[in-house]
Write a protein that holds these residues in place. Structure first.
Motif, mmCIF file in Angstrom:
data_model
loop_
_atom_site.group_PDB
_atom_site.id
_atom_site.type_symbol
_atom_site.label_atom_id
_atom_site.label_comp_id
_atom_site.label_asym_id
_atom_site.label_seq_id
_atom_site.Cartn_x
_atom_site.Cartn_y
_atom_site.Cartn_z
ATOM 1 N N ASN A 16 0.808 -1.223 0.000
ATOM 2 C CA ASN A 16 0.000 0.000 0.000
ATOM 3 C C ASN A 16 0.850 1.286 0.000
ATOM 4 O O ASN A 16 0.328 2.394 0.127
ATOM 5 C CB ASN A 16 -0.954 0.004 1.187
ATOM 6 N N HIS A 17 2.165 1.088 -0.107
ATOM 7 C CA HIS A 17 3.006 2.298 -0.103
ATOM 8 C C HIS A 17 4.212 2.047 -1.003
ATOM 9 O O HIS A 17 4.876 1.004 -0.895
ATOM 10 C CB HIS A 17 3.493 2.645 1.324
ATOM 11 N N THR A 19 7.753 4.165 -2.654
ATOM 12 C CA THR A 19 8.659 5.353 -2.641
ATOM 13 C C THR A 19 9.429 5.367 -3.945
ATOM 14 O O THR A 19 10.147 4.389 -4.258
ATOM 15 C CB THR A 19 9.632 5.303 -1.455
ATOM 16 N N PHE A 37 6.357 9.879 -2.906
ATOM 17 C CA PHE A 37 5.666 8.843 -2.092
ATOM 18 C C PHE A 37 4.275 8.589 -2.689
ATOM 19 O O PHE A 37 3.488 9.527 -2.837
ATOM 20 C CB PHE A 37 5.555 9.307 -0.648
ATOM 21 N N GLN A 39 0.826 6.507 -2.147
ATOM 22 C CA GLN A 39 0.005 5.749 -1.197
ATOM 23 C C GLN A 39 -1.091 5.017 -1.989
ATOM 24 O O GLN A 39 -1.872 5.644 -2.706
ATOM 25 C CB GLN A 39 -0.627 6.686 -0.157
ATOM 26 N N THR A 41 -4.504 2.912 -1.998
ATOM 27 C CA THR A 41 -5.677 2.604 -1.163
ATOM 28 C C THR A 41 -6.563 1.592 -1.879
ATOM 29 O O THR A 41 -6.580 1.508 -3.107
ATOM 30 C CB THR A 41 -6.478 3.884 -0.874
#
Length: 690
Positions: A16-17, A19, A37, A39, A41
């Motif tokens: 879910n993340h 970089t 970044f 994110q 969802t």
């Protein structure tokens, strides 16, 4: 601008993340590095099934929703494979029209449950839209995402045909996915529709009625149906699309018609074949064949050999087709089992047996019908009735009975039956024997025999002192076993007759012959008085007993001496047992109690004899019974006294008349009978010789 790479998938539940490190450099400037970044969802996205949308996959994956491998051609189930451009479906060229070949399944699966075919279940989203991006294909894509075979099926070809479909799927929120499926149509190994006779000429007679079968066509292949192509509106004939039978639509007259018939595979109409029929309706003679003789009546003996010809029919056809006449035998099973047809000849099929109850029940006659049929439509036939009468042949000699030995008493009366000689004959009828006694009746052979029944009777005096036994010779002669009365068979049989010596008839001896008995009347139903002891003849013949006479005297008579009693019994007296006070059961005398007011004395005579001989010899026993009521005092001594007295014998004599002819009378009677029989034989022979 940062975009997702083609084919990349985001899964918030797994990662879910993200970089991202970005580096940028302008000319003549230093490189700048920054981090981005991202994110991720969770959200509702539309994705097509991996096999459908993937660049490549392994063989046998079930991404299209069909989880069975490809089965032989004709079942309609495809075999899924894979390629770099999406799924590949291989199907035979002879699959039925509108057969489902593929289904597009977007992910996630959910929503409405759809069944197609009946034994397969797919889960399809409710409000998805499917769009075919290329239109250069004969395949059909339905609103449910099903790829169907063409409406007219695939065109037969010897090479593999390839069709590619590019499909886009979109949901109500505007999310979409796309993929491709390639359908490879393989050449069919199933044989095509073929007529066994592409050209055929049929000739039928005029006069055939409506809806009668004229002919029938046959084609090989699967799911065959038939249709008349030309003429487009046939006026004389119609065809059954399933069986291929061609029938008339009305009564046919003399005409000629040419029909072009097509046979096709109902699942693949493009698979078809044609045949040409030339039907000629011609006039013909409707008369049936004529045969000579019109009725066959024959007579045959039971010894005729199998294969013999009984009658040969001479039949002609008015239409001039004698060579095409067919002969068949019809009738009851017994006739069909014994006769057969070989062309126009009626032959014996098996051995004929006159000596049978089955044949006798049929009256020794067989009936059948020869059906002579000429060709054409409809066939014309003539029936020739056949009657075969079976005649007897005297094949067997009469047989003597086993152990023909009889015993007769020497006192047998004239006409007494000695016994019966039961001869047998295997010829029919079985009871057609005549019996005769060799040598005739005479003093040395005092017997005669019934010519019809074989009973032997006594016709002369029998004396065991002269002959202990007789040896008779009986001739058995069969009659009515052959058409020729002179063909008769006979056999001599030996019969032994033994004489049984008469036993002298003696009167029974009873001990004692006079008895004086005293009893006290009891209260029971009966009470025994005495049992007679008598000895009969030495042969052990049973004795018979009966109360013949008696007298009842008052009580004071008990003081009379026995001599007076015997004298009284020897005179005529009144029966002493009219009221049934005494009863004899065998040799035992019983008293049946009655109400006695005072003592009584009963005088009884009992006759004893043995056997039914004549004249009958018997012995009489005298019984004096003193009966005392129970209330009356009895003398001190109750001992039964048995006294044997001298009395006048009572003889019962029966006379039976019997005639013993002298020897000269028997001799004269025998000679007269012989002369009479000789005269009758000469007369009968003279009548037959005329």
């Amino acid at each position: 601008q940062v975009t997702l790479r083609a084919g990349a998938e985001l899964d918030a539940h797994r990662v879910n993340h993200y970089t991202l490190t970005l580096r940028a450099a302008c000319p003549d400037e230093e490189e700048v590095e920054e981090r981005l970044f991202v994110q991720v969802t969770a959200g509702q996205l539309l994705r097509c099934d991996a096999p459908f949308a993937s660049v490549g996959r392994s063989q046998g994956a079930a991404g299209a929703g069909w989880w069975e491998p490809w089965v032989p051609a004709g079942t309609g189930f495809p075999w899924l494979c894979c390629a770099a451009g999406g799924d590949v479906v291989r199907v035979p060229a002879d699959v039925a029209p509108w057969t489902p070949l593929y289904v597009v399944l977007p992910q996630p699966l959910g929503g409405l449950t759809v069944k197609f075919p009946d034994f397969l279940t797919f889960l399809l989203p409710v409000s998805l839209q499917f769009r075919l991006q290329n239109q250069d294909t004969p395949l059909t894509l339905t609103q449910r995402g099903l790829v169907l075979a063409p409406a007219s099926g695939f065109q037969p070809s010897g090479d593999t045909q390839t069709f590619r479909l590019e499909i886009e799927v979109m949901d109500p929120h505007g999310h979409n996915c796309s993929g491709a499926v390639t359908v490879e149509v393989l050449p069919s190994h199933r044989p095509g529709v073929t007529f066994l006779e592409p050209q055929r000429a049929v000739t039928v007679p005029a006069g055939i009625g409506p809806l009668e079968v004229v002919t029938q066509v046959h084609a090989s292949g699967d799911n065959i149906r038939y249709a008349i192509l030309a003429p487009a509106a046939p006026a004389l004939f119609t065809i059954n699309e399933v069986t291929g039978e061609i029938r008339s639509t009305r009564r046919l007259e003399v005409a000629h018609a040419r029909l072009l018939v097509r046979a096709y595979n109902t699942l693949h109409p493009a698979d078809h074949a044609t045949a040409t029929l030339n039907i000629t309706v011609q006039g013909t003679d409707r008369r049936a064949p004529s045969c000579s003789p019109a009725i066959s009546v024959s007579q045959v003996s039971e010894t005729v050999s199998p294969g013999s010809t009984l009658v040969t029919l001479r039949c002609t056809d008015p239409a001039g087709t004698e060579g095409h006449l067919r002969y068949a035998l019809q009738g009851p099973p017994p006739s069909l089992a014994r006769f057969c047809m070989e062309g126009p000849r009626l032959r014996v099929n098996t051995t004929l047996d006159y000596d049978s109850e089955v044949v006798a029940a049929m009256g020794f006659q067989f009936t059948a019908t020869v059906v002579v049929t000429a060709g054409g439509q409809p066939p014309r036939s003539t029936h020739v009735p056949v009657l075969v009468t079976l005649t007897p042949v005297n094949e067997f000699t009469p047989a003597c009975p086993n152990g023909a030995t009889f015993t007769v008493p020497e006192t047998a009366a004239f006409g007494s039956i000695v016994g019966r000689v039961a001869g047998t004959d295997r010829d029919y009828p079985p009871e057609s024997l005549e019996y005769s006694l060799e040598g005739g009746a005479g003093p040395t052979q005092p017997f005669s025999i019934d010519t019809r029944t074989g009973e032997i009777r006594v016709v002369g005096p029998l004396h065991s002192q002269w002959h202990k036994s007789y040896r008779l010779t009986v001739r058995l002669t069969d009659t009515h076993n052959d058409l020729d009365p002179s063909k008769r068979r006979s056999r001599l049989c030996d019969v032994a007759v033994r004489l049984q010596q008469a036993v002298p008839n003696q009167a029974p001896v009873c001990t004692p012959e006079v008895q004086e008995l005293r009893i006290t009347a009891g209260l029971g139903s009966r009470q025994p008085v005495t049992r007679l002891v008598c000895q009969g003849s030495p042969d052990g013949t049973a004795l018979a007993y009966t109360i013949t006479e008696g007298e009842e005297q008052p009580s004071h008579s008990t003081t009379q001496p026995l001599t007076t009693v015997c004298v009284a019994l020897s005179r005529p007296s009144h029966p002493g047992n009219e009221d049934g006070r005494f009863r004899l059961e065998g040799n035992t005398l019983f008293y049946l109690p009655h109400d006695l007011a005072e003592p009584r004395t009963f005088l009884l005579l009992v006759e004893v004899w043995g056997g039914p001989s004549a004249p009958r010899r018997s012995t009489v026993v005298a019984l004096v019974v003193h009966v005392t009521p129970r209330s009356t005092p009895v003398p001190p001594s109750t001992t039964t006294q048995h006294t044997t007295l001298q009395k006048e014998p009572l003889v019962v004599t029966r006379t039976e008349a019997e005639w013993h002819p002298p020897a000269w009378f028997v001799a004269v009677l025998t000679v007269s009978s012989t002369l009479l029989l000789a005269a009758l034989g000469c007369t009968a022979r003279s009548l037959l010789c005329r």
